[in-house]
Design an enzyme around this catalytic site. Structure first.
Site, PDB file in Angstrom:
ATOM      1  N   LYS A   1       0.778  -0.885   0.074  1.00 54.92           N
ATOM      2  CA  LYS A   1       0.148   0.305  -0.123  1.00 54.92           C
ATOM      3  C   LYS A   1       0.651   1.386  -0.189  1.00 54.92           C
ATOM      4  O   LYS A   1       2.110   1.047   0.004  1.00 54.92           O
ATOM      5  CB  LYS A   1      -0.854  -0.175   1.096  1.00 54.92           C
ATOM      6  CG  LYS A   1      -1.736  -0.847   1.015  1.00 54.92           C
ATOM      7  CD  LYS A   1      -3.251  -1.298   0.178  1.00 54.92           C
ATOM      8  CE  LYS A   1      -3.379  -2.645   0.092  1.00 54.92           C
ATOM      9  NZ  LYS A   1      -4.381  -3.361   1.156  1.00 54.92           N
TER      10      LYS A   1
HETATM   11  C1  LIG Z   1      -5.127  -4.364   1.124  1.00 57.42           C
HETATM   12  C2  LIG Z   1      -7.034  -3.847   1.324  1.00 57.42           C
HETATM   13  C3  LIG Z   1      -7.809  -4.261   1.819  1.00 57.42           C
HETATM   14  C4  LIG Z   1      -7.010  -5.099   3.248  1.00 57.42           C
HETATM   15  O1  LIG Z   1      -6.461  -4.771   3.689  1.00 57.42           O
HETATM   16  P1  LIG Z   1      -4.778  -5.982   4.900  1.00 57.42           P
HETATM   17  O2  LIG Z   1      -4.087  -4.951   6.014  1.00 57.42           O
HETATM   18  O3  LIG Z   1      -4.201  -6.350   3.432  1.00 57.42           O
HETATM   19  O4  LIG Z   1      -5.983  -6.402   5.543  1.00 57.42           O
HETATM   20  C5  LIG Z   1      -9.000  -3.921   2.348  1.00 57.42           C
HETATM   21  N1  LIG Z   1      -9.557  -2.408   1.204  1.00 57.42           N
HETATM   22  C6  LIG Z   1      -8.764  -3.288  -0.136  1.00 57.42           C
HETATM   23  C7  LIG Z   1      -9.546  -2.267  -1.244  1.00 57.42           C
HETATM   24  C8  LIG Z   1      -7.824  -3.435  -0.072  1.00 57.42           C
HETATM   25  O5  LIG Z   1      -6.679  -2.816  -1.563  1.00 57.42           O
END
Ligand SMILES: *Cc1c(COP(=O)(O)O)cnc(C)c1O
Length: 378
Positions: free
Chosen positions: A185
């Site tokens: 991210k």
């Molecule tokens: C990455 C992501 C999540 C989940 O986050 P994690 O930290 O991996 O549990 C939820 N929604 C979206 C749109 C994502 O890209």
């Protein structure tokens, strides 16, 4: 394996030092780094947002649904084009996920109309995703609609930390904002997340949900501020540790410049692919929408062989991906959803490809990727 990866960490000695300082300090969870990360993230969001650091983005979404008391018999409207975490958490709290289609082949977010169409007397909440870091253009109207109808609004801001609409930061439009700090991210910790809210009462509930419903922390007892604790409501353990919070603080400092660099790289992709058969979505964003360019999604021309394109990029040692395979292609969801109910998402999912994008990428690497892509399509 790859010359150009889909994503690379924006890490250096600062993250290493941050972790080793915590380890040397000897306090590993729910200490001063967490408090500092939450306060700094709250300042970053503005509007007096209260923040709680959590284990990951999925935990944040789960807590948000629980805090809004979403459960059996309720419906939750979510985008059909998103990561599977959104649909999973809604099912796991016993509610029914209802899909809202993407706006168009050039705007992949939900629209006010696509949500309005799905509202029933059972609708308890809406989850809006700011796909690829592009703010959902209708979020202000959606937030008004939800308030008028007494429907909860959760923003899944996993792609969009720092994205803005008319200067207001995504994550502050609804009742609760849910952030992810997974490795790939914009703000990378490894595993981590944040829940935010402007509402002090929801903030208190989120605090209980994060940590067993307990009214005091181990730190309070360590400091002699409390002897024992009460349990105010049932809760989970979705806490973040101090090492992660320390990395989070360093990454939060780097985030604004990294988001700007992502924007420059995205502009280069757009100009390289301009006048080609490849469509880059969100090209006509209103000037008051500020993206943070989480990924670089493209729409391949109709009839292009996507598997062959991915293979040709791989031959050039360039990694690519798909955001996202549709829910109806998953064993667990093939009976729950149909592409016929989300025709725009269905078409996007068939033709979508994600190209490499990360803040330390060079302009030359962007050119290499677009040349290889256009060559593959010839
Ligand atoms: C990455 C992501 C999540 C989940 O986050 P994690 O930290 O991996 O549990 C939820 N929604 C979206 C749109 C994502 O890209």
């Amino acid at each position: 394996m790859w010359d150009i990866q889909l994503f690379k960490l924006n890490f250096d000695d600062l993250e290493v030092k941050a972790v080793s300082d915590v380890v040397a300090g000897g306090w590993l969870s729910m200490g001063e780094k967490i408090i500092s990360f939450e306060e700094s993230f709250g300042d970053f969001l503005g509007d007096g947002a209260h923040c709680k650091a959590v284990a990951n983005g999925t935990a944040a979404l789960h807590m948000a649904l629980l805090a809004l008391e979403v459960g059996r018999g309720d419906e939750v409207i979510i985008p059909s084009l998103t990561f599977v975490a959104d649909v999973n958490v809604v099912n796991l709290v016993g509610a029914k996920p209802i899909l809202a289609d993407a706006t168009s082949l050039s705007d992949w977010n939900m629209s006010l109309e696509s949500i309005e169409k799905q509202i029933t007397e059972r609708t308890k909440a809406v989850i809006v995703v700011h796909y690829a870091g592009y703010p959902c253009r209708d979020i202000v109207a959606i937030s008004q609609l939800c308030r008028d109808r007494g429907i909860g609004l959760i923003e899944d801001v996993a792609h969009a930390p720092g994205a803005k609409i008319a200067g207001k930061v995504c994550g502050t439009f609804g009742d609760i904002g849910c952030f992810s700090f997974f490795s790939n991210k914009n703000l990378s910790i490894g595993e981590g997340g944040m829940v935010s809210t402007l509402d002090p009462e929801i903030n208190m509930k989120l605090g209980y949900l994060r940590s067993h419903g307990m009214t005091t922390l181990t730190l309070d007892r360590h400091k002699g501020r409390a002897i024992t604790y009460d349990v105010a409501q049932p809760g989970l353990n979705y806490r973040m540790d101090e090492m992660r919070a320390a990395i989070g603080l360093v990454q939060l400092d780097k985030l604004p410049a990294a988001n700007v660099r992502r924007g420059e790289l995205t502009d280069r992709y757009r100009s390289n692919l301009h006048d080609s058969s490849v469509l880059v979505p969100f090209s006509k964003q209103a000037s008051n929408l500020q993206s943070v360019y989480h990924i670089l999604p493209v729409l391949l021309p109709k009839g292009a062989d996507r598997v062959a394109v991915i293979g040709a990029l791989k031959e050039n040692r360039i990694q690519s991906s798909i955001h996202y395979p549709p829910f109806w292609d998953f064993s667990s969801y093939k009976d729950q959803f149909s592409p016929d109910d989300s025709p725009i998402t269905a078409e996007i999912c068939n033709r979508q490809l994600t190209l490499p994008l990360f803040p330390t990428m060079t302009d030359g690497e962007v050119d290499q990727v677009t040349e290889a892509l256009l060559e593959a399509l010839r």
